[in-house]
Design a protein around this motif. Structure first.
Motif, mmCIF file in Angstrom:
data_model
loop_
_atom_site.group_PDB
_atom_site.id
_atom_site.type_symbol
_atom_site.label_atom_id
_atom_site.label_comp_id
_atom_site.label_asym_id
_atom_site.label_seq_id
_atom_site.Cartn_x
_atom_site.Cartn_y
_atom_site.Cartn_z
ATOM 1 N N ALA A 1 0.876 -1.191 0.120
ATOM 2 C CA ALA A 1 -0.107 0.000 -0.245
ATOM 3 C C ALA A 1 0.789 1.273 0.094
ATOM 4 O O ALA A 1 0.430 2.176 -0.514
ATOM 5 C CB ALA A 1 -1.074 -0.081 1.065
ATOM 6 N N LEU A 2 2.152 0.969 0.508
ATOM 7 C CA LEU A 2 2.984 2.198 0.728
ATOM 8 C C LEU A 2 3.510 2.708 -0.802
ATOM 9 O O LEU A 2 3.666 3.852 -0.972
ATOM 10 C CB LEU A 2 4.090 1.970 1.580
ATOM 11 C CG LEU A 2 5.217 3.118 1.675
ATOM 12 C CD1 LEU A 2 4.319 4.143 2.699
ATOM 13 C CD2 LEU A 2 6.253 2.281 2.639
ATOM 14 N N GLY A 3 3.768 1.669 -1.446
ATOM 15 C CA GLY A 3 4.016 1.869 -3.054
ATOM 16 C C GLY A 3 5.493 2.249 -2.923
ATOM 17 O O GLY A 3 6.275 2.695 -3.897
ATOM 18 N N GLY A 4 6.301 1.784 -1.840
ATOM 19 C CA GLY A 4 7.774 2.103 -2.000
ATOM 20 C C GLY A 4 8.442 1.352 -1.010
ATOM 21 O O GLY A 4 7.904 0.659 -0.228
ATOM 22 N N ALA A 5 9.725 1.365 -0.838
ATOM 23 C CA ALA A 5 10.478 0.814 0.277
ATOM 24 C C ALA A 5 10.095 1.177 1.774
ATOM 25 O O ALA A 5 9.697 2.280 1.760
ATOM 26 C CB ALA A 5 11.898 1.174 0.069
#
Length: 522
Positions: free
Chosen positions: A502-506
């Motif tokens: 859901a964050l869409g990143g590390a």
């Protein structure tokens, strides 16, 4: 993060002295007397007792080392407010080598101390005693906005489920928080219209003493804060929610009597303890630069003058080399504002500055941007017991100061903020002025100040000198979020995986949150 997997952990932490602490984390609000359900339900006692932790644990106001780990060593420094100038070793949030042992603590305390109790209130009150359910939803929104603005995705709609508990996206959390506030405002307004006597009295440990009207004002003001947070990612929804808050029949904060504050249950201010008893917390360089440059009378309320330069203020720059824990011990410590045991959850000044920004964006905020901006300055001056707001707001010459380190000239650096106080011409110039004044007025809540800095880039803050993140976190942009709690990785790995998706990143300190979009303010 299921209910049966919540971890009871105790962390003993010290800065400058050895502390011992024990905490068995017994189940909150157990009933040692073995009272029956009927006895507990008399006068709503089975519900009322569950509210108590919220008043001391959202902004931890009763245990100093817990506040320190939850906020002081994170947002209070990243906001430019105050610094603990101690060489912490390999993991130090100030130089962006983020400490995982510190940075999961806010998450753990939120769910164990607050959300678990609010979940019980929902089970016992929803559909039966909806005034208490409505009240719990306001408090839940307060806590969950802080958590999602720290970490991003979080456990919200699936809390209490069996097995792996998946995270909600930050977008979905904000959507649900707006809906929760809809229910709360509607329910309490209905009871106000019916002239119902408050059932919160005696349980409400805030300055509102159970007043339904004040809690509706707070809910509306909180909605306004949340609306402004999402303005760059969903401007249409932001406008709708902001206007809904301001134009509600009861409305938002307008007087300093509306300020939401609580009294510490142990009648102390943890920030004062860290600064004076521990001799471990000092004025941040940005505070001296901005307040000193503006000759702002609030500086004497926020900070004491220093011993290193008697009669003058001396501050510490974030992210420089701190030779020892006592090197900066004679610099400016906290002042009268944090001598009381009161903790402000939201100020009237902040609400005026939110409305000023809304007016700048063309929203119906009940006044012009300039009128609301100057009302915010006036409210903050009055809240802090200082005079001269009108002359201060009209000043168009004073500018923030360059930073000078009395001990180490290599740390000196030119001022980065270049705006005066007086209302300007362009939207961008005036936004910088609004956020800079909101930053001053919001002190000492570094969490809110850090969030607004990430959203707008204001106020312009000094950059750290020693970035030890290994290239992960930008010196220019600073820390954008906290990585998920280590305890979650151990107890709810599928949930953490859903959060990362859901964050869409590390899952690191550089990944931007949903509302933290890389685009212009206008």
């Amino acid at each position: 993060m299921t209910l049966n997997k919540l971890k009871r952990t105790a962390i003993c932490f010290s800065l400058l002295a050895a502390f011992s602490c024990t905490d068995n984390f017994e189940e909150i609000n157990t009933n040692p007397e073995g009272a029956s359900t009927g006895q507990l339900e008399q006068d709503y006692n089975n519900i009322k007792s569950l509210f108590k932790p919220a008043f001391s644990r959202i902004y931890i106001s009763d245990v100093t080392w817990q506040y320190q780990i939850q906020q002081s060593l994170q947002a209070d420094g990243w906001s430019g407010y105050m610094i603990t100038p101690v060489p912490f070793g390999d993991f130090n949030n100030y130089d962006y080598a983020l400490n995982p042992g510190w940075n999961g603590y806010a998450w753990e305390r939120a769910y164990v101390d607050i959300i678990a109790n609010l979940y019980k209130i929902e089970q016992r009150a929803k559909g039966k005693y909806d005034q208490f359910y409505a009240w719990s939803l306001i408090i839940k929104a307060v806590q969950m906005q802080r958590i999602t603005d720290m970490y991003g995705p979080a456990v919200y709609s699936k809390y209490g489920a069996d097995g792996a508990v998946l995270y909600d996206s930050q977008k979905d959390i904000y959507t649900q928080m707006f809906k929760d506030l809809d229910f709360a405002v509607t329910e309490l307004t209905k009871r106000i219209a019916a002239n119902e006597a408050s059932t919160f009295k005696g349980t409400d440990l805030s300055s509102y003493d159970g007043d339904y009207t004040q809690w509706v004002k707070y809910a509306n003001s909180l909605r306004l804060r949340m609306a402004m947070r999402i303005v760059k990612v969903d401007p249409a929804l932001a406008k709708t929610e902001a206007e809904k808050a301001v134009n509600n029949s009861i409305g938002v904060f307008k007087l300093n009597a509306d300020v939401m504050k609580i009294k510490s249950p142990v009648d102390l201010n943890v920030i004062d303890v860290m600064s004076h008893s521990w001799v471990g917390l000092f004025m941040g360089a940005d505070m001296q630069s901005i307040l000193g440059g503006y000759e702002d009378p609030r500086i004497a309320k926020y900070w004491n003058t220093s011993e290193i330069k008697p009669g003058e203020y001396a501050s510490v720059r974030n992210g420089v080399t701190y030779p020892s824990g006592t090197t900066y011990a004679k610099f400016s410590q906290t002042g009268p504002r944090t001598k009381t045991g009161e903790v402000t959850w939201m100020s009237t000044a902040e609400v005026y500055f939110l409305r000023a920004e809304g007016a700048l964006r063309g929203w119906n905020m009940g006044g012009t941007g300039k009128e609301l901006y100057e009302a915010g300055i006036k409210a903050s001056f009055e809240q802090n017991g200082v005079e001269g707001a009108a002359a201060y707001a009209a000043d168009n010459t004073k500018l923030p100061l360059n930073y000078v380190d009395p001990l180490f000239p290599a740390n000196n650096t030119p001022a980065v903020s270049k705006v005066t106080v007086a209302w300007g011409v362009t939207n961008e110039e005036n936004l910088e002025k609004i956020i800079t004044q909101k930053w001053i007025a919001t002190y000492p809540d570094g969490q809110e100040a850090w969030s607004e800095f990430r959203r707008t880039g204001y106020p312009k803050l000094f950059r750290i000198a020693n970035n030890k993140s290994g290239g992960v976190i930008s010196t220019e942009l600073g820390v954008r979020r906290l990585p998920f709690a280590q305890s979650e990785a151990a107890s709810n790995p599928e949930g953490v995986a859903s959060g990362v998706t859901a964050l869409g990143g590390a899952d690191n300190g550089a990944t931007r949150l949903w509302w933290d979009v890389n685009k212009a303010n206008f």
